[in-house]
Design an enzyme around this catalytic site. Structure first.
Site, PDB file in Angstrom:
ATOM      1  CE  LYS A 116      -3.129  -2.980  -0.082  1.00 46.71           C
ATOM      2  NZ  LYS A 116      -3.713  -3.222  -1.175  1.00 46.71           N
ATOM      3  CD  GLU A 200      -3.959   7.125   3.952  1.00 46.40           C
ATOM      4  OE1 GLU A 200      -5.005   6.815   4.519  1.00 46.40           O
ATOM      5  OE2 GLU A 200      -3.306   6.578   2.754  1.00 46.40           O
ATOM      6  CD  GLU A 287      -6.863  -1.002   0.136  1.00 40.59           C
ATOM      7  OE1 GLU A 287      -7.159  -2.150  -0.062  1.00 40.59           O
ATOM      8  OE2 GLU A 287      -6.571  -0.372   1.120  1.00 40.59           O
ATOM      9  CG  ASN A 289      -9.189  -3.674  -4.839  1.00 39.51           C
ATOM     10  OD1 ASN A 289      -8.360  -3.809  -3.826  1.00 39.51           O
ATOM     11  ND2 ASN A 289     -10.477  -3.051  -4.615  1.00 39.51           N
ATOM     12  NE  ARG A 291     -10.832  -8.094  -5.550  1.00 45.72           N
ATOM     13  CZ  ARG A 291     -10.307  -7.392  -4.636  1.00 45.72           C
ATOM     14  NH1 ARG A 291      -9.170  -7.428  -4.450  1.00 45.72           N
ATOM     15  NH2 ARG A 291     -11.263  -6.786  -3.814  1.00 45.72           N
ATOM     16  CB  VAL A 294     -18.129  -9.009  -5.188  1.00 41.93           C
ATOM     17  CG1 VAL A 294     -19.640  -9.449  -4.782  1.00 41.93           C
ATOM     18  CG2 VAL A 294     -16.954 -10.005  -4.553  1.00 41.93           C
TER      19      VAL A 294
HETATM   20  C1  MV4 Z   1      -9.459   5.338   5.675  1.00 37.85           C
HETATM   21  C2  MV4 Z   1     -10.510   5.818   6.608  1.00 37.85           C
HETATM   22  C3  MV4 Z   1     -10.524   7.289   6.736  1.00 37.85           C
HETATM   23  N1  MV4 Z   1      -9.186   7.916   6.659  1.00 37.85           N
HETATM   24  N2  MV4 Z   1      -8.279   6.184   5.417  1.00 37.85           N
HETATM   25  C4  MV4 Z   1     -10.660   0.889   5.694  1.00 37.85           C
HETATM   26  C5  MV4 Z   1     -10.363  -0.378   4.774  1.00 37.85           C
HETATM   27  C6  MV4 Z   1      -9.050   0.126   3.913  1.00 37.85           C
HETATM   28  N3  MV4 Z   1      -9.251  -0.317   2.792  1.00 37.85           N
HETATM   29  C7  MV4 Z   1      -9.302   1.518   4.013  1.00 37.85           C
HETATM   30  N4  MV4 Z   1     -10.129   1.922   5.145  1.00 37.85           N
HETATM   31  C8  MV4 Z   1     -10.328   3.190   5.468  1.00 37.85           C
HETATM   32  N5  MV4 Z   1      -9.470   4.034   5.342  1.00 37.85           N
HETATM   33  C9  MV4 Z   1      -8.168   7.340   6.086  1.00 37.85           C
HETATM   34  N6  MV4 Z   1      -7.126   8.174   5.775  1.00 37.85           N
HETATM   35  C10 MV4 Z   1     -11.536   4.872   6.632  1.00 37.85           C
HETATM   36  C11 MV4 Z   1     -11.299   3.541   6.172  1.00 37.85           C
HETATM   37  C12 MV4 Z   1     -12.720   2.950   6.764  1.00 37.85           C
HETATM   38  C13 MV4 Z   1     -13.515   2.337   5.442  1.00 37.85           C
HETATM   39  C14 MV4 Z   1     -12.947   2.618   4.023  1.00 37.85           C
HETATM   40  C15 MV4 Z   1     -13.846   2.307   2.952  1.00 37.85           C
HETATM   41  C16 MV4 Z   1     -15.173   1.434   3.242  1.00 37.85           C
HETATM   42  C17 MV4 Z   1     -15.462   1.150   4.573  1.00 37.85           C
HETATM   43  C18 MV4 Z   1     -14.618   1.808   5.595  1.00 37.85           C
HETATM   44  C19 MV4 Z   1     -14.763   1.364   7.013  1.00 37.85           C
HETATM   45  C20 MV4 Z   1     -14.025   1.885   8.075  1.00 37.85           C
HETATM   46  C21 MV4 Z   1     -13.279   2.576   7.694  1.00 37.85           C
END
Ligand code: MV4
Length: 452
Positions: A116, A200, A287, A289, A291, A294
Site C-alpha cells: 500500500k 494518514e 488503494e 485492486n 482483479r 464482486v
Molecule cells: C481510511 C479511512 C479514513 N481515513 N483512511 C478501511 C479499509 C481500507 N481499505 C481503508 N479503510 C479506511 N481508510 C483514511 N485516511 C476509513 C477507512 C474505512 C473504510 C473505508 C472504506 C469503506 C469502509 C470503511 C470502513 C471503515 C473505515
C-alpha cells in the site's frame, strides 16, 4: 483466442467466468474441492478436476494441484476470479513459467499495488489525488509524532501489507499515538507477517467510491465510471451502486479521466479498480485492486460492457477495441450481496436450500450458483448470490429492487434479504444520504430490531 480456460474459483464468480468463456467459444475446466462436488460450476463446465479437500488452503489455493489440473486438461489460460489466488503475484509468475496465461495484470503491477505504501507513491507520481500522509513507512514513535503534528489529528495508522481494514488504528492525540502505533504494528505482523505501517490524515465521514478501469497492457486504457460502495459492515460491502448519488457529471468525468490516464502511463493490463475515499467534494486514493471485483455487475449494467469478456480478450493479447467514447453511461444500477446469514445478527446459516425462486423481469439480474436441493457448505464465504437491478434512473432502480426482493424466495436457510427489504424502504437510502459508517450506525441503533 484460447481454446480452453481453467477457472480457479467457485460459486457465483466461477459461473460468471464460465458464461463469458462460453460466449467466446472457449472450452471450460472447473476445479473444485471435495466439499464442492455438487456445485453448479462443476455441473456447467465442460470438464472438472478435484483439487483437494475442503479447506481452501488445500484446494482453491493449492498451486501444484492447479498446475496439474491445467496440465492434465490442456488449459492454456487460468482465470482466478476474486479472492483466493487472484492477487498473488508469485502465482501469476509461476503460471507464466509454465506457459499458462494468467487472466489478470502483469505480476509487477499486482505486487506494486499489494504494497500500500508503494501503491500510494505510484498513485502520487501518476497524478492521482491521495490522502495526505507520511511519505513512506513510519518506523518509530518520534517519526509518527512528527508526521501526525504536521497533518493534524486525528490520524490513521495503516499496515503496508494491509487492505480490508486489518491492522488499522486511529489516533486522536499525542497521548495515544504510541499505543496506536504499537497495536497497528502487532496486528500487521500477525495478519500479514509484515509490521511495516504508514500514517494518514483520518477522514471522519467519507464515502467509498471506486473507479473501474480496463487496460490492454500496451498503453491503452479506459474508465467505466464509478461505484459507490459506502454501505458496508465490518469491511464487507453490502450494497453497491452506480453512478454514485454523491457525484455530478463533471466530477465523474474528471476522476475517471485521471484514472484512465494513470493506467495508460502504467501500461496496466486487464480489469482494475481504483479505490477512493470521497469527502467534501474531494477524492483521496486509498488503494487499487488488481482483479475483477464482486460488484463488477453494477458497471456492466450501466455500460453494457462485459468486463470478464474484456479481461479474457486482453489476456489473449488483444488491444482494447473499446474507446472511451464507446462507453456510454445509461441509467442506474444497484447490487445487493445476499448472504447465508441471519439478517439482524449476521450469524452464518449454511445448509440445505429446499426451495429457490429468483426474481426476474426487466432490469433484473441474479448472479448466483445455488439451486433448489443444493447444500451450502460451511467452509467458504457466505455469499449466496447477488441481486442486481437496473433502471433508467435511481428511483426506477429502487422500485425494481423493492419488488425483486419481495419476489425472491430462498427457503431452508437464513439470508440477508430482509435487511435489504428494510434498507430499500429507508429514507436516507432513498435519498442517497449515507457514508461508510451509516450501516453500522443503523444496525447499532436497532435498525433491524424485530427481525430477531
Ligand atoms: C481510511 C479511512 C479514513 N481515513 N483512511 C478501511 C479499509 C481500507 N481499505 C481503508 N479503510 C479506511 N481508510 C483514511 N485516511 C476509513 C477507512 C474505512 C473504510 C473505508 C472504506 C469503506 C469502509 C470503511 C470502513 C471503515 C473505515
Amino acid at each position: 483466442m484460447f481454446e480452453k480456460i481453467l477457472i480457479a474459483n467457485r460459486g457465483e464468480i466461477a459461473l460468471r467466468i464460465l458464461r463469458a468463456a462460453k460466449e467466446l467459444g472457449i472450452a471450460t475446466v472447473a476445479v473444485h474441492s471435495t466439499a464442492d462436488s455438487e456445485a453448479m460450476h462443476v455441473k456447467l463446465a465442460d470438464e472438472s478436476v478435484c483439487v483437494g479437500p475442503p479447506p481452501a488452503r488445500e484446494s482453491y489455493l493449492n498451486i501444484p494441484a492447479l498446475l496439474a489440473a491445467c496440465e492434465i486438461t490442456g488449459a492454456e489460460a487460468l482465470h482466478p476470479g476474486y479472492g483466493f489466488l487472484s492477487e498473488n503475484a508469485r502465482f501469476a509468475e509461476i503460471l507464466a513459467e509454465h506457459h499458462i496465461v494468467f487472466v489478470g495484470p502483469k505480476p509487477e503491477h499486482i505486487r506494486l499495488m499489494g504494497d500500500k505504501i508503494e501503491a500510494k507513491r505510484t498513485a502520487l507520481r501518476l497524478g492521482i489525488p491521495c490522502v495526505p500522509g507520511s511519505a513512506g513507512a513510519i518506523t518509530d514513535e518520534a517519526e509518527a509524532k512528527a508526521a501526525a503534528k504536521e497533518l493534524g489529528y486525528p490520524v490513521l495508522i495503516k499496515a503496508a501489507a494491509g487492505g480490508g481494514g486489518r491492522g488499522m488504528k486511529v489516533s486522536f492525540s499525542e497521548d495515544d499515538i504510541a499505543s496506536a502505533l504499537e497495536t497497528a504494528r502487532m496486528e500487521a505482523k500477525s495478519a500479514f507477517g509484515d509490521d511495516s505501517v504508514y500514517l494518514e490524515k483520518y477522514l471522519e465521514k467519507p464515502r467509498h467510491i471506486e473507479v473501474q478501469i480496463l487496460g490492454d497492457g500496451r498503453g491503452g486504457a479506459i474508465h467505466l465510471g464509478e461505484r459507490d460502495c459506502s454501505l458496508q459492515r465490518r469491511h464487507q460491502k453490502v450494497w453497491e451502486e452506480g453512478p454514485s448519488p454523491a457525484l455530478n457529471e463533471s466530477q465523474r468525468k474528471e476522476i475517471g479521466e485521471i484514472c484512465a490516464a494513470a493506467m495508460r502511463e502504467l501500461q496496466y493490463a486487464g480489469a482494475g479498480t481504483i479505490e477512493f475515499l470521497y469527502e467534501d467534494g474531494k477524492f483521496y486514493f486509498i488503494e487499487m485492486n488488481t482483479r475483477i471485483q464482486v460488484e463488477h455487475p453494477v458497471t456492466e449494467m450501466i455500460t453494457g460492457v462485459d468486463l470478464v469478456n474484456e479481461q479474457i480478450k486482453i489476456a489473449a493479447g488483444s488491444a482494447l477495441t473499446l474507446t472511451q467514447d464507446d462507453v456510454i453511461f445509461n441509467g442506474h444500477a444497484i447490487e445487493c450481496r445476499i448472504n447465508a446469514e441471519h439478517p439482524a445478527t449476521f450469524r452464518p446459516s449454511p445448509g440445505l436450500i429446499n426451495y429457490y425462486h429468483p426474481p426476474g423481469g426487466l432490469g433484473v439480474r441474479v448472479d448466483s450458483a445455488v439451486y433448489a436441493g443444493y447444500t451450502i457448505p460451511p467452509t467458504y464465504d457466505s455469499l449466496v448470490g447477488k441481486l442486481i437491478v437496473h433502471g433508467r434512473n435511481r428511483n426506477e432502480a429502487l422500485m425494481r429492487l423493492r419488488r425483486s426482493l419481495d419476489e425472491f424466495i430462498i427457503d431452508g436457510i437464513d439470508t440477508t434479504i430482509p435487511l435489504f427489504q428494510t434498507l430499500v424502504r429507508n429514507s436516507d437510502i432513498q435519498n442517497g444520504l449515507y457514508d461508510i459508517h451509516w450501516l453500522e450506525k443503523f444496525l447499532a441503533d436497532g435498525g433491524m430490531d424485530g427481525t430477531e
